[in-house]
Design an enzyme around this catalytic site. Structure first.
Site, PDB file in Angstrom:
ATOM      1  CB  SER A 166      49.727 -95.230   0.518  1.00 19.51           C
ATOM      2  OG  SER A 166      48.463 -94.838   1.013  1.00 19.51           O
ATOM      3  CE  LYS A 167      48.269-101.684  -3.891  1.00 21.56           C
ATOM      4  NZ  LYS A 167      48.728-102.876  -3.236  1.00 21.56           N
TER       5      LYS A 167
END
Ligand code: GLU
Length: 478
Positions: A241-242
């Site tokens: 994820s980010k």
């Protein structure tokens, strides 16, 4: 029959690296087998889908070189088709109208959860009496699939037979009250209509596949082959994820990653050709890729490895090719500077290429080729501008260099080494401060190649500036 595969991104966000890998595997499979790769945009969520995201997705796929043979098809153009198929299921009793409002559903759900129960749609609308139907007549209505009691199973190309009891599946909505289809329904209709032979997608869709199998059965259609790819994880082994770094494909382009390096890197995130080869061209990937060599375990996205691989790709480009790539990558002012003196730019490329890991490194590593250093590295000042003799040594060097008739790699190196001998010091003790004076940095390519590219005038001017800097530094100390 030649395979027909598809990638079906939702334009509710940028193209995620996970979807890019899925696209790549579908594409490689199609190309290797002489099949077709189809692009479908799943934009049924009207509120969350945007044309900006669609454009970004198309641009990402193009950048990666994953050209599609058919499409893009837009699900938003196909609402009447989904309606037609939903009516078919209504006719044969496989689904029913549901009049429950969002609030009602939430209310009932809350009650079940408060009793520590697991909520699944309670079939309130399955057998409505005529009076109830009349009462609900004015309400918007969705269509729900009536999940039959059975064991649902399918053979996954990677994980073998997967089973699930339909008791765990609620009567899911296939057509919402606004006429838009649910993902599972539109997906089955489209995969069927487009004769998709293999559905290769992320493991996170396995629970959807059970629902989709039920729909295939209700229609009497034979399902495609399913291959669910393990997930891509971050370094802490949670889903990428980010938090872990960039997850949008276009961010990698912006960061100076070459598309062919990115494709090579993605290909190895869950597939291996066997052996320890890591650098593989597109045509090698196409000929070696096989669904039989897919990994069953999740893979970790290693940003450092991507940079290493990108560096390998950069280093293998011809200087001319790298020049062209930099031109289209760099901001206009920087690329104008390169175009203004291509010969010079090519020389700089030649000296920096094997140190670059990303296109962005070009100016990060070699800004001094285009302008004198604005400041000197702090550690450099401490370690190489600290000797009280440095100013005098650089002054003498400057005099000798300005007298050189031929200013080239050999003559400058000879001058520096001779001077070191005269001073009775190791050449390195002279080379370090010279590098700092000319580049502002403590590390870089061979000094004599740098002086050769910069040329006599720039070298003399920069030595002069360093001498002035040293003079003022010493006077301040006093
Ligand atoms: N729109 C879905 C996604 O982006 C597609 C899943 C599928 O391939 O069926 O995850």
């Amino acid at each position: 029959m030649k395979p027909r595969v598809r990638i079906a991104p939702s334009p509710t966000g940028f193209l995620h690296v996970g979807t890019a890998r899925t696209a790549l595997y579908n594409w490689l499979f199609a190309r290797g087998e002489g099949g077709k790769f189809i692009l479908r945009i799943e934009d049924t969520d009207v509120n969350r889908s945007t044309s900006t995201m669609t454009d970004a997705i198309l641009e990402s796929l193009k950048w990666l070189g994953l050209e599609w043979d058919e499409g893009p098809y837009f699900q938003s153009d196909r609402f009447s088709i989904y309606k037609k198929y939903a009516n078919l299921l209504l006719k044969n009793g496989a689904c029913y109208f549901c009049y429950c409002t969002h609030e009602e559903l939430e209310d009932r759900k809350k009650k079940v959860v408060a009793q520590k129960g697991a909520w699944k749609y309670d079939r309130r609308c399955l057998d409505l009496s005529d009076t109830q139907k009349a009462e609900f007549k004015k309400r918007p209505k969705a269509i729900r699939f009536c999940v039959p009691e059975m064991e649902v199973n399918f053979e996954d190309g990677l994980h073998g037979v997967l089973k699930r009891s339909s008791n765990d599946i609620e009567d899911f909505v296939i057509l919402k009250s606004d006429g838009s289809p649910s993902y599972n329904f539109a997906c089955v209709v489209d995969d069927h209509e487009f004769n998709i032979t293999h559905v290769i997608r992320g493991e996170d869709h396995i629970s959807n596949t059970f629902k989709q199998i039920l729909l295939y059965k209700a229609f009497g259609w034979s399902p495609p082959k399913f291959i669910h790819l393990p997930l891509i994880l971050g370094h802490d082994r949670s889903k990428l994820s980010k938090r872990h770094g960039a997850v949008s494909v276009l961010d990698y382009r912006k960061d100076g990653i070459l598309p062919e390096a990115f494709v090579n890197f993605l290909a190895l995130l869950g597939w291996s050709p066997g052996g320890d080869r890591e650098i593989l061209s597109i045509s090698e990937l196409i000929s070696l890729f096989s669904l039989d060599n897919l990994s069953k375990t999740n893979s970790v996205f290693d940003f450092k490895k991507l940079e290493w691989m990108n560096g390998e790709y950069i280093n293998r480009l011809s200087n001319e090719d790298l020049f062209d790539r930099l031109l289209s990558f760099l901001p206009t002012t920087d690329s104008q500077q390169l175009v203004a003196n291509k010969e010079y730019g090519l020389k700089v490329i030649g000296i920096l290429k094997d140190r670059m890991r990303k296109l962005t490194d070009f100016f990060a590593l070699g800004d001094y080729f285009f302008k004198p250093p604005v400041e000197y590295d702090k550690d450099g000042i401490e370690n190489y501008f600290n000797h009280k003799e440095t100013q005098a040594r650089l002054s003498l060097l400057k005099d000798r260099l300005s007298k050189l008739e031929e200013f080239n790699i050999e003559s400058v190196e000879r001058t520096v080494r001779e001077l070191a001998l005269e001073f009775g010091i190791k050449a390195a003790l002279l080379i370090h401060p010279i590098r700092l004076a000319l580049t502002g940095k403590t590390v870089g390519p061979s000094l004599f190649h740098i002086t050769d590219i910069l040329g006599k005038d720039a070298v003399i001017q920069r030595l002069d500036r360093a001498i002035t800097f040293l003079r003022s530094a010493t006077s301040k100390c006093r």
